[in-house]
Write an enzyme that holds these catalytic residues in place. Structure first.
Site, PDB file in Angstrom:
ATOM      1  N   SER A 124       0.837  -1.200   0.000  1.00 11.90           N
ATOM      2  CA  SER A 124       0.000   0.000   0.000  1.00 11.90           C
ATOM      3  C   SER A 124       0.866   1.242   0.000  1.00 11.90           C
ATOM      4  O   SER A 124       1.984   1.234   0.538  1.00 11.90           O
ATOM      5  CB  SER A 124      -0.856  -0.030   1.270  1.00 11.90           C
ATOM      6  OG  SER A 124      -1.467   1.217   1.482  1.00 11.90           O
ATOM      7  N   TYR A 148      -1.595  -1.089  10.861  1.00 13.82           N
ATOM      8  CA  TYR A 148      -1.886  -1.600   9.514  1.00 13.82           C
ATOM      9  C   TYR A 148      -0.696  -1.334   8.587  1.00 13.82           C
ATOM     10  O   TYR A 148      -0.202  -2.240   7.902  1.00 13.82           O
ATOM     11  CB  TYR A 148      -3.163  -0.947   8.957  1.00 13.82           C
ATOM     12  CG  TYR A 148      -3.346  -1.186   7.476  1.00 13.82           C
ATOM     13  CD1 TYR A 148      -3.690  -2.448   6.988  1.00 13.82           C
ATOM     14  CD2 TYR A 148      -3.154  -0.156   6.545  1.00 13.82           C
ATOM     15  CE1 TYR A 148      -3.842  -2.667   5.619  1.00 13.82           C
ATOM     16  CE2 TYR A 148      -3.300  -0.372   5.179  1.00 13.82           C
ATOM     17  CZ  TYR A 148      -3.642  -1.627   4.725  1.00 13.82           C
ATOM     18  OH  TYR A 148      -3.781  -1.847   3.371  1.00 13.82           O
ATOM     19  N   LYS A 152       2.189  -3.923   6.500  1.00 12.34           N
ATOM     20  CA  LYS A 152       2.538  -3.922   5.070  1.00 12.34           C
ATOM     21  C   LYS A 152       4.049  -3.789   4.911  1.00 12.34           C
ATOM     22  O   LYS A 152       4.668  -4.459   4.080  1.00 12.34           O
ATOM     23  CB  LYS A 152       1.822  -2.767   4.350  1.00 12.34           C
ATOM     24  CG  LYS A 152       0.321  -2.941   4.258  1.00 12.34           C
ATOM     25  CD  LYS A 152      -0.049  -4.151   3.409  1.00 12.34           C
ATOM     26  CE  LYS A 152      -1.526  -4.443   3.380  1.00 12.34           C
ATOM     27  NZ  LYS A 152      -1.873  -5.735   2.825  1.00 12.34           N
TER      28      LYS A 152
HETATM   29  P1  NAD Z   1     -11.067  -6.735   1.256  1.00 12.47           P
HETATM   30  O1  NAD Z   1     -11.251  -6.742   2.726  1.00 12.47           O
HETATM   31  O2  NAD Z   1     -12.256  -6.456   0.404  1.00 12.47           O
HETATM   32  O3  NAD Z   1     -10.413  -8.120   0.779  1.00 12.47           O
HETATM   33  C1  NAD Z   1      -9.591  -8.898   1.601  1.00 12.47           C
HETATM   34  C2  NAD Z   1     -10.156 -10.305   1.568  1.00 12.47           C
HETATM   35  O4  NAD Z   1      -9.319 -11.159   2.371  1.00 12.47           O
HETATM   36  C3  NAD Z   1     -11.565 -10.394   2.150  1.00 12.47           C
HETATM   37  O5  NAD Z   1     -12.393 -11.078   1.233  1.00 12.47           O
HETATM   38  C4  NAD Z   1     -11.397 -11.188   3.450  1.00 12.47           C
HETATM   39  O6  NAD Z   1     -12.538 -11.968   3.732  1.00 12.47           O
HETATM   40  C5  NAD Z   1     -10.150 -11.986   3.175  1.00 12.47           C
HETATM   41  N1  NAD Z   1      -9.347 -12.328   4.359  1.00 12.47           N
HETATM   42  C6  NAD Z   1      -8.944 -11.512   5.351  1.00 12.47           C
HETATM   43  N2  NAD Z   1      -8.200 -12.184   6.244  1.00 12.47           N
HETATM   44  C7  NAD Z   1      -8.110 -13.459   5.785  1.00 12.47           C
HETATM   45  C8  NAD Z   1      -7.481 -14.635   6.248  1.00 12.47           C
HETATM   46  N3  NAD Z   1      -6.806 -14.642   7.396  1.00 12.47           N
HETATM   47  N4  NAD Z   1      -7.597 -15.775   5.532  1.00 12.47           N
HETATM   48  C9  NAD Z   1      -8.301 -15.790   4.373  1.00 12.47           C
HETATM   49  N5  NAD Z   1      -8.922 -14.710   3.881  1.00 12.47           N
HETATM   50  C10 NAD Z   1      -8.827 -13.575   4.575  1.00 12.47           C
HETATM   51  O7  NAD Z   1      -9.898  -5.693   0.933  1.00 12.47           O
HETATM   52  P2  NAD Z   1      -9.400  -5.132  -0.463  1.00 12.47           P
HETATM   53  O8  NAD Z   1      -9.731  -3.691  -0.500  1.00 12.47           O
HETATM   54  O9  NAD Z   1      -9.817  -6.007  -1.566  1.00 12.47           O
HETATM   55  O10 NAD Z   1      -7.824  -5.244  -0.226  1.00 12.47           O
HETATM   56  C11 NAD Z   1      -7.080  -6.367  -0.632  1.00 12.47           C
HETATM   57  C12 NAD Z   1      -5.648  -6.207  -0.159  1.00 12.47           C
HETATM   58  O11 NAD Z   1      -5.121  -4.973  -0.671  1.00 12.47           O
HETATM   59  C13 NAD Z   1      -5.502  -6.119   1.358  1.00 12.47           C
HETATM   60  O12 NAD Z   1      -4.334  -6.803   1.725  1.00 12.47           O
HETATM   61  C14 NAD Z   1      -5.360  -4.625   1.615  1.00 12.47           C
HETATM   62  O13 NAD Z   1      -4.622  -4.374   2.779  1.00 12.47           O
HETATM   63  C15 NAD Z   1      -4.606  -4.181   0.384  1.00 12.47           C
HETATM   64  N6  NAD Z   1      -4.813  -2.758   0.060  1.00 12.47           N
HETATM   65  C16 NAD Z   1      -6.094  -2.288  -0.109  1.00 12.47           C
HETATM   66  C17 NAD Z   1      -6.294  -0.941  -0.407  1.00 12.47           C
HETATM   67  C18 NAD Z   1      -7.675  -0.380  -0.579  1.00 12.47           C
HETATM   68  O14 NAD Z   1      -7.822   0.842  -0.558  1.00 12.47           O
HETATM   69  N7  NAD Z   1      -8.721  -1.179  -0.758  1.00 12.47           N
HETATM   70  C19 NAD Z   1      -5.189  -0.090  -0.533  1.00 12.47           C
HETATM   71  C20 NAD Z   1      -3.900  -0.614  -0.377  1.00 12.47           C
HETATM   72  C21 NAD Z   1      -3.733  -1.956  -0.070  1.00 12.47           C
HETATM   73  C1  UD1 Z   2      -6.822   5.484   3.450  1.00 18.41           C
HETATM   74  C2  UD1 Z   2      -6.046   4.796   4.542  1.00 18.41           C
HETATM   75  C3  UD1 Z   2      -4.654   4.459   4.029  1.00 18.41           C
HETATM   76  C4  UD1 Z   2      -4.734   3.619   2.762  1.00 18.41           C
HETATM   77  C5  UD1 Z   2      -5.528   4.410   1.740  1.00 18.41           C
HETATM   78  C6  UD1 Z   2      -5.710   3.631   0.450  1.00 18.41           C
HETATM   79  C7  UD1 Z   2      -7.002   5.784   6.570  1.00 18.41           C
HETATM   80  C8  UD1 Z   2      -6.775   6.703   7.729  1.00 18.41           C
HETATM   81  N1  UD1 Z   2      -5.996   5.674   5.682  1.00 18.41           N
HETATM   82  O1  UD1 Z   2      -6.246   6.729   3.287  1.00 18.41           O
HETATM   83  O2  UD1 Z   2      -3.931   3.747   4.989  1.00 18.41           O
HETATM   84  O3  UD1 Z   2      -3.437   3.369   2.266  1.00 18.41           O
HETATM   85  O4  UD1 Z   2      -6.826   4.708   2.255  1.00 18.41           O
HETATM   86  O5  UD1 Z   2      -6.621   2.630   0.655  1.00 18.41           O
HETATM   87  O6  UD1 Z   2      -8.027   5.116   6.466  1.00 18.41           O
HETATM   88  N2  UD1 Z   2     -12.151  12.148   3.451  1.00 18.41           N
HETATM   89  C9  UD1 Z   2     -13.114  13.063   3.830  1.00 18.41           C
HETATM   90  N3  UD1 Z   2     -14.257  12.589   4.395  1.00 18.41           N
HETATM   91  C10 UD1 Z   2     -14.498  11.254   4.589  1.00 18.41           C
HETATM   92  C11 UD1 Z   2     -13.505  10.327   4.193  1.00 18.41           C
HETATM   93  C12 UD1 Z   2     -12.334  10.809   3.636  1.00 18.41           C
HETATM   94  O7  UD1 Z   2     -12.940  14.276   3.676  1.00 18.41           O
HETATM   95  O8  UD1 Z   2     -15.550  10.889   5.124  1.00 18.41           O
HETATM   96  C13 UD1 Z   2     -10.905  12.657   2.818  1.00 18.41           C
HETATM   97  C14 UD1 Z   2      -9.637  12.297   3.564  1.00 18.41           C
HETATM   98  O9  UD1 Z   2      -9.318  13.280   4.512  1.00 18.41           O
HETATM   99  C15 UD1 Z   2      -8.623  12.216   2.396  1.00 18.41           C
HETATM  100  C16 UD1 Z   2      -9.466  11.728   1.217  1.00 18.41           C
HETATM  101  O10 UD1 Z   2     -10.817  12.028   1.557  1.00 18.41           O
HETATM  102  O11 UD1 Z   2      -8.136  13.513   2.090  1.00 18.41           O
HETATM  103  C17 UD1 Z   2      -9.335  10.229   0.962  1.00 18.41           C
HETATM  104  O12 UD1 Z   2      -9.595   9.536   2.169  1.00 18.41           O
HETATM  105  P1  UD1 Z   2      -9.628   7.923   2.220  1.00 18.41           P
HETATM  106  O13 UD1 Z   2     -10.540   7.414   1.167  1.00 18.41           O
HETATM  107  O14 UD1 Z   2      -9.889   7.527   3.630  1.00 18.41           O
HETATM  108  O15 UD1 Z   2      -8.149   7.493   1.766  1.00 18.41           O
HETATM  109  P2  UD1 Z   2      -6.717   7.899   2.405  1.00 18.41           P
HETATM  110  O16 UD1 Z   2      -6.825   9.057   3.292  1.00 18.41           O
HETATM  111  O17 UD1 Z   2      -5.778   8.024   1.264  1.00 18.41           O
END
Ligand code: NAD
Ligand code: UD1
Length: 337
Positions: A124, A148, A152
């Site tokens: 991330s 968190y 990572k």
């Molecule tokens: P998500 O929660 O929708 O998907 C994660 C999946 O993993 C879920 O379906 C959950 O049921 C499963 N899971 C969790 N723990 C598990 C375990 N111990 N064994 C088996 N399955 C398990 O999240 P996502 O948004 O799809 O994110 C996927 C990955 O990407 C995560 O590792 C997250 O940290 C990373 N990531 C997400 C974002 C984002 O903004 N969504 C940003 C950066 C990194």
């Molecule tokens: C979040 C995660 C970060 C992760 C990233 C990508 C948190 C604190 N951080 O950050 O670890 O890597 O997503 O998945 O959750 N905002 C508002 N009102 C809201 C929600 C958000 O104004 O109700 C603003 C925030 O201040 C920010 C922007 O919208 O400026 C995006 O917020 P968000 O979607 O939570 O993503 P990140 O802040 O990038």
């Protein structure tokens, strides 16, 4: 041979499974359904027109993992499974370290014993911490501000050490920026439980009237309109990035961290406007205090992804908002239930 997709029923995993299947890859889907609905698996099958084995297994359960590797011919792993809520990680850090770090160690140990040494890992942009030196490059300094983010960073270090210890391993550490949007069909998307923390799911709930108004966290940042700037990318572009990363681990050894972002930042108010345009719905908002831990601006230098993977994000903010809206409306009307 098949690709094992851990967390394949989740938000990013489900979109990636569809792209993999449509590209002709065989997959094995693993998920413990702690943050996903089982019906997502049927939607992946429906959208791809393909079938695949499903294992409702936890990555912490070593015997469960061993069974999968004994039964299936796994070539590589795309590893999404993990917990991802920043605020929750501060409250229950041990669960985060156990699930994300111990779970990954478990998985890699089972992979090594099975002779499967190719992994694509969901890292991330959070590993860049609260640095202000944008755009973030893969060689920018790393720091973390919550458990968190630390998980990572630790897993990145573990995979780098693993690759250094054994030249047969290859690992792609994909640093995602802010994935939003949904599948064009409206059948897959992001549907968090409870009140969303992230901007797009929150706006979507305001748009359908489930929440009264958006709180904009701060309008006094050093940005063009004072609100926070982020690098939003379409989840389907992100999914396609995983297919490119898979090609990369198939043809290269060692560990490589790669940003997946568009390289362009949008402010909170720009996102609100784009969503209003895409949906035709006015999003009421008020300016609220800054959210602790937030930074003003975060966007990627995506040039390494272009150079090493041949990947570039293609979908616009308008398309991200239109697809998120389509998904939310279908959820709301019960069509996607
Ligand atoms: P998500 O929660 O929708 O998907 C994660 C999946 O993993 C879920 O379906 C959950 O049921 C499963 N899971 C969790 N723990 C598990 C375990 N111990 N064994 C088996 N399955 C398990 O999240 P996502 O948004 O799809 O994110 C996927 C990955 O990407 C995560 O590792 C997250 O940290 C990373 N990531 C997400 C974002 C984002 O903004 N969504 C940003 C950066 C990194
Ligand atoms: C979040 C995660 C970060 C992760 C990233 C990508 C948190 C604190 N951080 O950050 O670890 O890597 O997503 O998945 O959750 N905002 C508002 N009102 C809201 C929600 C958000 O104004 O109700 C603003 C925030 O201040 C920010 C922007 O919208 O400026 C995006 O917020 P968000 O979607 O939570 O993503 P990140 O802040 O990038």
């Amino acid at each position: 041979m098949a690709i094992l997709v851990t967390g394949g029923a989740g938000y990013i995993g489900s979109h990636t499974c569809v792209e993999l299947l449509q590209a002709g890859e065989d997959i094995v889907l693993l998920d413990n359904f702690s943050n996903a609905k089982p019906q997502v698996v049927n939607r992946i099958k429906e959208l791809s027109g393909r079938d695949f084995p499903l294992y409702a297994v936890d990555i912490l359960h070593r015997e469960g993992l061993e069974k999968i590797f004994a039964r299936e011919d796994i070539e590589a792993v795309i590893h999404f499974a993990g917990l991802k809520a920043v605020g929750e990680s501060v409250k229950i850090p041990l669960d985060y370290y156990q699930n994300n770090v111990s779970g990954t160690i478990n998985l890699c140990q089972v992979m090594a014993r099975a002779g499967c040494k190719k992994i694509v890992f969901s890292s991330s942009a959070t590993v860049y911490g609260n640095s202000t030196d944008v755009p973030f490059r893969e060689d920018s300094p790393l720091s973390t501000t919550n458990p968190y983010g630390s998980t990572k960073r630790m897993v990145e270090d573990i995979l780098r050490d693993l690759c250094a210890s054994d030249p047969e391993w290859s690992a792609c550490l994909l640093r995602y920026f802010n994935p939003i949007g949904a599948h064009k069909s409206g059948l897959l998307g992001e549907d968090p439980n409870g009140i969303p923390n992230n901007l797009l799911p929150y706006i979507a709930k305001v748009a359908v009237g489930q929440l009264e108004r958006l709180n904009v966290f701060g309008n006094d940042y050093d940005t063009p309109d004072g609100t926070g700037v982020r690098d939003y990318l379409h989840v389907v572009d992100l999914a396609i990035g995983h297919l490119k990363a898979l090609d990369y681990v198939r043809t290269h050894k060692g560990a490589e961290a790669i940003n997946l972002g568009t390289g362009r930042g949008y402010s909170v108010l720009e996102v609100v406007k784009a969503f209003e345009k895409a949906s035709g719905v006015t999003i009421p908002y008020r300016i609220a205090p800054r959210r602790p831990g937030d930074i003003a601006t975060c966007y990627a230098d995506p040039s390494k992804a272009k150079k090493l993977l041949g990947w570039e994000a293609a979908r616009s903010l308008e398309e991200m908002c239109a697809d998120a809206w389509n998904f939310t409306r279908r959820q709301q009307s019960g069509e996607s239930q």
